[in-house]
Design an enzyme around this catalytic site. Structure first.
Site, PDB file in Angstrom:
ATOM      1  N   CYS A  56       1.003  -1.284  -0.125  1.00 32.26           N
ATOM      2  CA  CYS A  56       0.127   0.293  -0.141  1.00 32.26           C
ATOM      3  C   CYS A  56       0.896   1.204   0.148  1.00 32.26           C
ATOM      4  O   CYS A  56       0.415   2.373  -0.681  1.00 32.26           O
ATOM      5  CB  CYS A  56      -1.008   0.012   1.166  1.00 32.26           C
ATOM      6  SG  CYS A  56      -2.046  -1.204   1.204  1.00 32.26           S
ATOM      7  N   ASP A  64      22.391  25.674  16.557  1.00 36.10           N
ATOM      8  CA  ASP A  64      21.099  26.414  16.788  1.00 36.10           C
ATOM      9  C   ASP A  64      20.820  27.467  16.023  1.00 36.10           C
ATOM     10  O   ASP A  64      19.382  28.073  16.029  1.00 36.10           O
ATOM     11  CB  ASP A  64      20.971  26.650  18.363  1.00 36.10           C
ATOM     12  CG  ASP A  64      21.636  28.120  18.587  1.00 36.10           C
ATOM     13  OD1 ASP A  64      22.935  28.231  18.216  1.00 36.10           O
ATOM     14  OD2 ASP A  64      21.109  28.724  19.250  1.00 36.10           O
ATOM     15  N   ASP A  85      28.428  23.797  17.218  1.00 37.96           N
ATOM     16  CA  ASP A  85      28.407  25.318  17.108  1.00 37.96           C
ATOM     17  C   ASP A  85      28.687  25.901  18.528  1.00 37.96           C
ATOM     18  O   ASP A  85      28.402  24.966  19.531  1.00 37.96           O
ATOM     19  CB  ASP A  85      27.233  25.716  16.823  1.00 37.96           C
ATOM     20  CG  ASP A  85      26.881  27.635  16.876  1.00 37.96           C
ATOM     21  OD1 ASP A  85      27.779  28.060  16.367  1.00 37.96           O
ATOM     22  OD2 ASP A  85      26.003  27.733  17.283  1.00 37.96           O
TER      23      ASP A  85
END
Length: 742
Positions: free
Chosen positions: A50, A622, A446
């Site tokens: 499916c 971020d 970072d």
């Protein structure tokens, strides 16, 4: 048991009202790059075949760039370019998958209810037929035997109609649209067993298999019911999250009247009244009132903290003590809670190499199993001439070869892993990211907002004059600058009366206090004669205090870096900050490889360089400038405080302040990888052992049903071991005070 879901075709058996183009356009969400995304409920989706049918059909449509089916939630997510809506609904409906817009959950599991009813009916019928069969087995002959066979045939009819309709609905819907699914051979096997028994009864034959036919159905339904319960248990994190969303809120009309509206009617700008004890329905900003809130859903911190006018609250946050008047900043469909729910559901729908392999094998199921059963039938007739025995063996082959265990091997582990991570405050956007995370050998961080909190604090507060600090705090309260907010938080010696306050963008704040001019800000502006370039407080140009700032490390940052090094990971810092600041943080954390002053393109270049060396990079960042690097890395992670574009680019989002989410995710990924390998091995071994035995004629249809159900349950039970597994990361899921978060 099969991978196909009960209760799905009920929607398809009636004339359904398809969503209109206007409804679909309103439900679609812009993604910001000219693309739009729409999520639809497709209850007709059952199995790997499916999934492949739906995704291939949608990807053939013009402008459609992505189509992903989530088998657990029966939903499909479609992305396309441009404002025009592709013929999505018409394409799905033509295949027999009638789509629907999402409707609120009524809290009742209708699938489980139907399954329990079917188990009860088939179990009652099987028990009674077995009692009648005892007499036949004991030697009843002639008319007595025929009577018992006819009674058994009559008892079996309601069982097949009411309990077997789950399989018949699914099989018929597939066949009438020219498709095959895993319920077709089961429906064929049950029907053939009954038909063969009925023929034996009509011709006064000595053997009938009504007990086997109905007992087969009974055991299949038991397996399917347990399968459904275990799936729901594994997905309880998503359902529990959805229940946190209020169904409505008290809306404050423009004329002052109050009216209770469903949460779907709340739009950006709506003013709401939130009583104590209620959850925030959408993301809002407080306009009036003060209260304490429990924001553990967003931050992991269960301790109440006060909030006031101007503060933004996320959906799902619990208002504890006082009434609030708030203004909605975005609708419920775009709220923080909705985003978390989408992350969880996306995690279940992701497909990596293991899942794609399992789905490819499962998609070959129908033609292979029918051909195998046909060849078995013809072979046994040719060898023995006994069509009765040949048919029985072919039915057993039809049933035992269902690759449900293989179909469940990967997705069930991903669902359990997503729940396990969610309980520890980590949201997984894509289940395939777990597979990529296992291969990671390099972690790039970072600095600002990732290794550090990204919030400044005054590092020399203890050496400053308290009266000067009071003045500086009073001035800083009028600014939203990060440095001003850090000064505002300092303890004051007393209240200061401030007049004529003015903030000069890029310079600082100027005000009159007791008839004198005070300035807080850049040294070259506040006290030009001083020669100081930092932030200072000056009275009439005379320096009164010089403020030094530092960024604070995230909780568990040092421990996380050392743990990654212990695991043999190469740890790097990729930052746009100055060399001195990066070196200071790297020195505290023990990071040896530091690249400072990088632009976004340079971060991508470094990740590309590492990738060219054969390294698999996990990027943790971020900011807006980190989003390209997050997308370029093999796998990526961002805190919940990250910019929207950063969160959207990341594969994992962690909600807590601590960095232990990084090592926790790696630990869960490795455990999940082992469980997936075990599940695939179990499924393959089952088929290699069971199929030859069935073809050899040593398995009855009843035993085949038990074996198929047992194999699927074994795979699910193995995956659920991850629920009780304890991470080797001792500090995972703890806040900065060392308190457990989950």
């Amino acid at each position: 048991m099969s991978c196909c879901a009960p209760n799905a075709e009920r929607v398809l058996c009636v004339e359904a009202t398809l969503p209109t183009p206007d409804e679909l356009s309103l439900a679609a969400r812009p993604l910001g790059d000219g693309s739009r995304q729409l999520e639809l409920s497709v209850p007709g989706v059952h199995c790997a075949a499916c999934i492949g049918t739906v995704e291939k059909a949608l990807l053939r449509l013009d402008h459609v760039t992505s189509a992903r089916v989530n088998l657990s939630t029966k939903r499909v997510t479609i992305q396309w370019q441009g404002p025009d809506l592709p013929p999505i609904v018409q394409s799905l409906a033509s295949l027999g998958y009638v789509p629907h817009l999402f409707s609120p959950d009524n809290g009742r599991d209708q699938v489980l209810s139907e399954l329990i009813q079917a188990v009860a009916i088939s179990g009652f019928a099987a028990a009674n037929i077995m009692l009648l069969s005892v007499s036949v087995w004991s030697g009843a002959e002639g008319s007595t035997r025929d009577l018992f066979h006819w009674i058994s045939a009559l008892i079996a009819i309601p069982a097949l109609i009411f309990a077997g309709r789950i399989y018949y609905r699914s099989a018929w819907n597939a066949l009438r649209h020219g498709r095959m699914n895993m319920d077709v051979p089961i429906a064929v096997g049950i029907t053939l067993a009954y038909a063969m028994s009925l023929y034996e009864t009509v011709v006064h034959g000595p053997h009938a298999y009504f007990d086997a036919s109905v007992s087969l159905l009974f055991f299949l339904l038991i397996g399917r019911t347990l399968d459904h319960v275990m799936r729901e248990r594994a997905r309880s994190a998503v359902t529990g999250l959805a229940r946190l969303a209020p169904r409505g809120a008290l809306l404050l009309e423009a004329d002052g009247r109050h009216s209770y509206r469903p949460v779907e009617d709340i739009v950006a700008g709506s003013r709401l009244l939130i009583a104590a004890g209620e959850r925030i329905p959408v993301d809002v900003v407080v306009e009036a009132g003060h209260s304490d809130i429990d924001a553990s859903i967003a931050t992991g911190e269960s301790a109440p903290h006060p909030i006031g006018v101007g503060e933004e609250l996320r959906a799902g946050v619990l208002n504890l003590t006082g009434p609030l008047t708030v203004r909605a900043v975005r609708p419920a469909s775009d709220s923080f809670l909705a985003e978390m729910t989408r992350l969880m559901e996306a995690a279940e729908g992701g497909r990596g190499r293991y899942r794609r392999l399992a789905e490819r094998v499962s998609s070959l199921y129908a033609p292979v199993v029918h051909l195998t059963a046909l060849l078995t039938l013809l072979g046994w007739i040719a060898m023995t001439g006994d069509w009765h025995r040949a048919t029985t063996i072919a039915i057993a082959v039809l049933i035992i070869t269902c690759p449900c265990a293989l179909g469940l091997a990967v997705p069930i582990v991903q669902v359990v892993a997503a729940r396990r991570l969610f309980e520890q405050g980590v949201m997984m956007r894509d289940g395939a990211a777990l597979e990529r995370l296992v291969e990671v050998d390099t972690v790039a961080f970072d600095k600002t907002g990732t290794l550090t909190r990204g919030t400044l604090q005054v590092s020399n507060a203890e050496t400053l004059d308290r009266d000067a600090v009071s003045v500086a705090s009073a001035l800083a309260a009028y600014s939203r600058h990060p440095a001003a907010q850090a000064i505002t938080g300092l303890r004051r010696a007393g209240e200061v009366q401030v007049e004529n306050v003015e903030e000069i963008p890029g310079y600082g704040i100027e005000a009159r206090i007791n008839g004198k001019t005070w300035r807080l800000g850049r040294g070259s502006w506040a006290a030009p004669e001083s020669g100081i370039e930092g932030t200072l407080l000056a009275e009439q140009g005379v320096v009164k205090a010089v403020f030094e700032f530092s960024d604070t490390l995230r909780p568990e940052a040092e421990t996380t870096v050392s743990e990654l090094a212990r695991l043999g990971m190469n740890v790097e810092m990729l930052s746009g900050d100055t060399v001195d600041k990066c070196a200071s943080v790297a020195g505290q954390l023990g990071i040896r490889h530091v690249l400072a002053g990088l632009l976004p393109a340079q971060k991508i270049a470094r990740i590309a360089e590492l990738s060219s060396q054969g390294r698999k990079v996990l990027m943790v960042g971020d900011g807006l400038n980190d989003a390209p690097a997050l997308a370029a890395a093999s796998v990526s992670m961002a805190p919940a405080t990250a910019a929207d574009i950063g969160r959207n680019a990341a594969d994992f989002v962690f909600l807590h302040n601590g960095l232990s989410a990084v090592t926790l995710a790696i630990s869960v990924a490795k455990k999940a990888d082992r469980l997936v390998r075990q599940n695939i091995a179990l499924a393959v071994v089952y088929n290699f052992v069971a199929v030859p035995i069935a073809i050899s004629g040593y398995v009855t249809p009843l035993i085949a049903a038990v074996a198929m159900s047992a194999s699927s349950l074994l795979v699910i039970a193995n995956a659920l071991r991850l629920t009780g597994w304890k991470s080797s990361v001792a500090w995972a899921g703890r806040n900065e005070r060392g308190e457990a978060l989950a």
